[in-house]
Design a protein around this motif. Structure first.
Motif, PDB file in Angstrom:
ATOM      1  N   PHE A 178       1.067  -0.985   0.075  1.00 45.05           N
ATOM      2  CA  PHE A 178       0.127   0.064  -0.132  1.00 45.05           C
ATOM      3  C   PHE A 178       1.162   1.445  -0.059  1.00 45.05           C
ATOM      4  O   PHE A 178       1.856   1.417   1.337  1.00 45.05           O
ATOM      5  CB  PHE A 178      -1.129   0.053   1.003  1.00 45.05           C
ATOM      6  N   VAL A 179       0.590   2.275  -0.869  1.00 46.63           N
ATOM      7  CA  VAL A 179       1.654   3.124  -1.363  1.00 46.63           C
ATOM      8  C   VAL A 179       1.116   4.038  -0.884  1.00 46.63           C
ATOM      9  O   VAL A 179      -0.229   4.272  -2.298  1.00 46.63           O
ATOM     10  CB  VAL A 179       2.541   3.462  -2.532  1.00 46.63           C
ATOM     11  N   GLY A 180       0.741   5.268  -0.503  1.00 44.86           N
ATOM     12  CA  GLY A 180      -0.193   6.847  -0.431  1.00 44.86           C
ATOM     13  C   GLY A 180       0.876   8.044   0.351  1.00 44.86           C
ATOM     14  O   GLY A 180       1.576   7.819   0.682  1.00 44.86           O
ATOM     15  N   SER A 181       0.231   9.022  -0.053  1.00 48.11           N
ATOM     16  CA  SER A 181       0.364   9.890   0.888  1.00 48.11           C
ATOM     17  C   SER A 181      -0.707  10.150   2.545  1.00 48.11           C
ATOM     18  O   SER A 181      -1.511   9.411   2.777  1.00 48.11           O
ATOM     19  CB  SER A 181      -0.280  11.629   0.394  1.00 48.11           C
ATOM     20  N   THR A 182       0.149  10.633   3.401  1.00 53.14           N
ATOM     21  CA  THR A 182      -0.185  11.314   4.450  1.00 53.14           C
ATOM     22  C   THR A 182      -0.376  11.907   4.718  1.00 53.14           C
ATOM     23  O   THR A 182       0.064  13.500   3.927  1.00 53.14           O
ATOM     24  CB  THR A 182       0.772  10.431   6.218  1.00 53.14           C
ATOM     25  N   ASP A 183      -1.205  13.248   5.786  1.00 51.23           N
ATOM     26  CA  ASP A 183      -1.624  14.419   6.550  1.00 51.23           C
ATOM     27  C   ASP A 183      -0.136  14.578   7.520  1.00 51.23           C
ATOM     28  O   ASP A 183      -0.382  13.752   8.869  1.00 51.23           O
ATOM     29  CB  ASP A 183      -2.793  14.786   6.937  1.00 51.23           C
ATOM     30  N   VAL A 184       0.809  15.451   7.313  1.00 51.15           N
ATOM     31  CA  VAL A 184       1.457  15.404   8.846  1.00 51.15           C
ATOM     32  C   VAL A 184       1.316  16.992   9.259  1.00 51.15           C
ATOM     33  O   VAL A 184       1.790  18.034   9.089  1.00 51.15           O
ATOM     34  CB  VAL A 184       2.987  15.558   8.148  1.00 51.15           C
ATOM     35  N   PRO A 185       0.544  17.121  10.250  1.00 52.22           N
ATOM     36  CA  PRO A 185       0.347  17.855  10.979  1.00 52.22           C
ATOM     37  C   PRO A 185       1.741  18.902  12.229  1.00 52.22           C
ATOM     38  O   PRO A 185       2.788  17.854  11.754  1.00 52.22           O
ATOM     39  CB  PRO A 185      -0.954  17.805  12.355  1.00 52.22           C
ATOM     40  N   THR A 186       1.171  20.269  11.863  1.00 53.50           N
ATOM     41  CA  THR A 186       2.206  20.805  12.981  1.00 53.50           C
ATOM     42  C   THR A 186       2.232  20.279  14.566  1.00 53.50           C
ATOM     43  O   THR A 186       2.125  20.034  14.605  1.00 53.50           O
ATOM     44  CB  THR A 186       1.756  21.822  13.575  1.00 53.50           C
ATOM     45  N   TYR A 187       3.735  20.079  14.683  1.00 50.01           N
ATOM     46  CA  TYR A 187       4.103  19.436  15.386  1.00 50.01           C
ATOM     47  C   TYR A 187       3.832  20.609  17.000  1.00 50.01           C
ATOM     48  O   TYR A 187       3.550  20.203  17.884  1.00 50.01           O
ATOM     49  CB  TYR A 187       5.504  19.820  16.353  1.00 50.01           C
ATOM     50  N   ARG A 188       3.459  21.830  17.216  1.00 47.15           N
ATOM     51  CA  ARG A 188       3.032  22.570  17.595  1.00 47.15           C
ATOM     52  C   ARG A 188       1.818  22.814  17.736  1.00 47.15           C
ATOM     53  O   ARG A 188       1.556  23.671  16.710  1.00 47.15           O
ATOM     54  CB  ARG A 188       4.318  23.551  18.460  1.00 47.15           C
ATOM     55  N   GLY A 189       0.634  22.922  18.073  1.00 46.21           N
ATOM     56  CA  GLY A 189      -1.276  23.242  17.992  1.00 46.21           C
ATOM     57  C   GLY A 189      -0.214  24.644  17.901  1.00 46.21           C
ATOM     58  O   GLY A 189       0.499  25.585  18.491  1.00 46.21           O
ATOM     59  N   SER A 190      -1.743  25.796  17.677  1.00 50.23           N
ATOM     60  CA  SER A 190      -2.147  27.120  17.749  1.00 50.23           C
ATOM     61  C   SER A 190      -1.878  28.111  18.841  1.00 50.23           C
ATOM     62  O   SER A 190      -1.160  29.516  19.504  1.00 50.23           O
ATOM     63  CB  SER A 190      -3.382  27.657  17.282  1.00 50.23           C
ATOM     64  N   GLY A 191      -1.735  27.258  19.875  1.00 51.99           N
ATOM     65  CA  GLY A 191      -2.114  27.691  21.614  1.00 51.99           C
ATOM     66  C   GLY A 191      -0.674  27.528  22.109  1.00 51.99           C
ATOM     67  O   GLY A 191      -0.188  27.888  23.097  1.00 51.99           O
ATOM     68  N   PHE A 192       0.635  27.454  21.399  1.00 47.50           N
ATOM     69  CA  PHE A 192       1.783  26.948  21.952  1.00 47.50           C
ATOM     70  C   PHE A 192       2.434  28.784  21.700  1.00 47.50           C
ATOM     71  O   PHE A 192       2.423  29.438  20.585  1.00 47.50           O
ATOM     72  CB  PHE A 192       2.611  26.298  21.405  1.00 47.50           C
ATOM     73  N   ILE A 193       3.452  28.616  22.380  1.00 49.88           N
ATOM     74  CA  ILE A 193       3.851  30.084  22.918  1.00 49.88           C
ATOM     75  C   ILE A 193       5.255  29.737  23.228  1.00 49.88           C
ATOM     76  O   ILE A 193       5.665  29.578  23.913  1.00 49.88           O
ATOM     77  CB  ILE A 193       3.084  30.789  23.936  1.00 49.88           C
ATOM     78  N   ASP A 194       5.726  30.711  21.792  1.00 47.82           N
ATOM     79  CA  ASP A 194       7.595  30.681  22.096  1.00 47.82           C
ATOM     80  C   ASP A 194       7.883  31.316  23.118  1.00 47.82           C
ATOM     81  O   ASP A 194       7.600  32.531  23.792  1.00 47.82           O
ATOM     82  CB  ASP A 194       8.680  31.213  20.595  1.00 47.82           C
ATOM     83  N   PRO A 195       9.625  31.030  23.651  1.00 53.77           N
ATOM     84  CA  PRO A 195      10.043  32.270  24.701  1.00 53.77           C
ATOM     85  C   PRO A 195       9.676  33.478  24.937  1.00 53.77           C
ATOM     86  O   PRO A 195      10.306  34.821  26.015  1.00 53.77           O
ATOM     87  CB  PRO A 195      11.717  31.443  25.006  1.00 53.77           C
ATOM     88  N   LYS A 196       9.498  34.021  23.960  1.00 56.33           N
ATOM     89  CA  LYS A 196       9.443  35.506  23.636  1.00 56.33           C
ATOM     90  C   LYS A 196       7.885  36.157  23.244  1.00 56.33           C
ATOM     91  O   LYS A 196       7.491  37.008  23.513  1.00 56.33           O
ATOM     92  CB  LYS A 196       9.887  35.851  22.551  1.00 56.33           C
ATOM     93  N   GLY A 197       7.085  35.139  24.245  1.00 53.20           N
ATOM     94  CA  GLY A 197       5.449  35.543  24.085  1.00 53.20           C
ATOM     95  C   GLY A 197       5.133  35.555  22.894  1.00 53.20           C
ATOM     96  O   GLY A 197       3.573  35.209  22.668  1.00 53.20           O
ATOM     97  N   ARG A 198       5.588  34.812  21.782  1.00 55.40           N
ATOM     98  CA  ARG A 198       4.354  34.932  20.032  1.00 55.40           C
ATOM     99  C   ARG A 198       4.171  33.563  20.143  1.00 55.40           C
ATOM    100  O   ARG A 198       4.282  32.749  20.383  1.00 55.40           O
ATOM    101  CB  ARG A 198       5.600  35.122  19.713  1.00 55.40           C
ATOM    102  N   GLY A 199       2.695  33.808  19.803  1.00 58.40           N
ATOM    103  CA  GLY A 199       1.692  32.421  19.231  1.00 58.40           C
ATOM    104  C   GLY A 199       0.475  32.951  18.482  1.00 58.40           C
ATOM    105  O   GLY A 199       0.809  33.468  17.075  1.00 58.40           O
ATOM    106  N   LEU A 200      -0.299  31.667  17.694  1.00 58.23           N
ATOM    107  CA  LEU A 200      -0.791  31.715  16.736  1.00 58.23           C
ATOM    108  C   LEU A 200      -1.872  32.767  16.779  1.00 58.23           C
ATOM    109  O   LEU A 200      -2.536  33.347  16.513  1.00 58.23           O
ATOM    110  CB  LEU A 200      -0.756  30.647  16.060  1.00 58.23           C
ATOM    111  N   ALA A 201      -2.759  31.629  18.009  1.00 54.43           N
ATOM    112  CA  ALA A 201      -4.310  32.256  18.953  1.00 54.43           C
ATOM    113  C   ALA A 201      -4.280  32.672  19.869  1.00 54.43           C
ATOM    114  O   ALA A 201      -4.880  33.648  19.850  1.00 54.43           O
ATOM    115  CB  ALA A 201      -4.645  30.841  18.438  1.00 54.43           C
ATOM    116  N   ILE A 202      -2.761  32.972  20.847  1.00 54.30           N
ATOM    117  CA  ILE A 202      -2.540  34.001  21.705  1.00 54.30           C
ATOM    118  C   ILE A 202      -0.852  34.442  21.888  1.00 54.30           C
ATOM    119  O   ILE A 202      -0.521  33.855  20.998  1.00 54.30           O
ATOM    120  CB  ILE A 202      -3.074  32.388  23.176  1.00 54.30           C
ATOM    121  N   GLY A 203      -0.917  35.045  22.901  1.00 52.93           N
ATOM    122  CA  GLY A 203       0.109  35.630  22.775  1.00 52.93           C
ATOM    123  C   GLY A 203       0.846  37.223  21.729  1.00 52.93           C
ATOM    124  O   GLY A 203      -0.367  37.123  21.557  1.00 52.93           O
ATOM    125  N   TYR A 204       1.746  36.866  21.480  1.00 56.44           N
ATOM    126  CA  TYR A 204       2.043  38.273  20.591  1.00 56.44           C
ATOM    127  C   TYR A 204       1.929  38.069  19.584  1.00 56.44           C
ATOM    128  O   TYR A 204       2.317  37.366  19.429  1.00 56.44           O
ATOM    129  CB  TYR A 204       3.256  39.194  21.210  1.00 56.44           C
TER     130      TYR A 204
END
Length: 280
Positions: A178-204
């Motif tokens: 069986f050969v085909g494609s897979t979906d690879v979601p992001t390792y971190r979700g939109s609620g993740f905040i980096d060390p500088k407080g930046r995020g997608l759904a929350i943060g700066y």
């Protein structure tokens, strides 16, 4: 001395009887290499929970076949994928040398397998089979270490696996891939905040004092949680038509974590073994 000889003889006899009984028990067990139900205390901290089952024996000849006609569907349950080797594409310091995949070491201990995955297999008019993943524990965050010491975060996944076989197989056999494609979601979700407080759904939105200073190279302030694509192949090597058990090897090629668009992801190849049950 006579007492020691007598004790030694009795001990040898007991060992022989135990081995004889054990051989009889194992000879009468089922074909699947699944041990009898183990308790939580017998599994915890042993690594057994990360292991996929296997098949001790497989039918041969005409019996080694599970037919799936055109328009018919069967379900694969308890699909388990256990990765055994990891390769990360590494750029060479020599510009004349092409990048190559290097073997890397798993750092996530015994939590790297996917399990309880379900998939539907449907027969097509040309004799090929289509497989679509539908449910289960179909992703696992893991970390590998490259030879140079760099740690690479990966979301090992079979999510959205949509695969197909070669035409004319008309069923599941030990030569089906069986050969085909897979979906690879992001390792971190939109609620993740980096060390500088930046995020997608929350943060700066940004961490700079003057946003006008941003340029095309500063992409860490622009977060992205989009899903990428990978490729996977399942090669069936063992099959028992009586129990519906299948087993074999797999290989998947996908990308590593990109820190929500902040860094360039690496190409990763993961290989291992799998096990599942076909329910007609």
């Amino acid at each position: 001395m006579k007492f020691r000889s007598f004790t030694k003889a009795i001990f040898t006899l007991c060992i022989s009887l135990c081995m004889l009984v054990a051989s009889g028990v194992f000879a009468s067990t089922a074909i699947a290499a699944v041990e009898p139900g183990l308790t939580y205390d017998q599994i915890v901290n042993t690594g057994l929970a990360n292991k996929c089952s296997d098949i001790l024996g497989s039918s041969r000849g005409g019996r080694n076949f599970i037919p799936v006609g055109a328009g018919q569907s069967v379900e694969i349950t308890e699909l388990c994928l256990e990765p055994t080797s990891f390769f990360v594409k590494e750029e060479s310091n020599n510009k004349r040398k092409k990048p190559e995949f290097v073997a890397s070491k798993l750092m996530t201990r015994s939590t790297s397998s996917l399990d309880f995955v379900k998939a539907t297999v449907t027969g097509n008019s040309d004799g090929s089979l289509s497989l679509v993943e539908t449910d289960g524990l179909d992703y696992q965050p893991i970390t590998v270490k490259m030879p140079g010491g760099e740690l690479v975060a990966i979301l090992f996944t079979i999510k959205g696996f949509n695969a197909k076989t070669a035409p004319g197989v008309n069923g599941i056999t030990t030569s089906v891939d069986f050969v085909g494609s897979t979906d690879v979601p992001t390792y971190r979700g939109s609620g993740f905040i980096d060390p500088k407080g930046r995020g997608l759904a929350i943060g700066y939105d940004s961490a700079e004092a003057l946003p006008a200073k941003r340029n095309s190279f500063d992409n860490r302030s622009v977060k992205d949680d989009s899903t990428s694509k990978g490729t996977m192949s399942l090669q069936i090597a063992k099959l028992n038509a009586d129990t519906g058990e299948i087993a074999g090897t797999f290989e998947t090629e996908q990308t590593s974590d990109n820190d929500l668009g902040g860094v360039e992801p690496k190409e990763v190849i993961i290989r291992g073994v799998f096990y599942g049950k076909v329910n007609s």
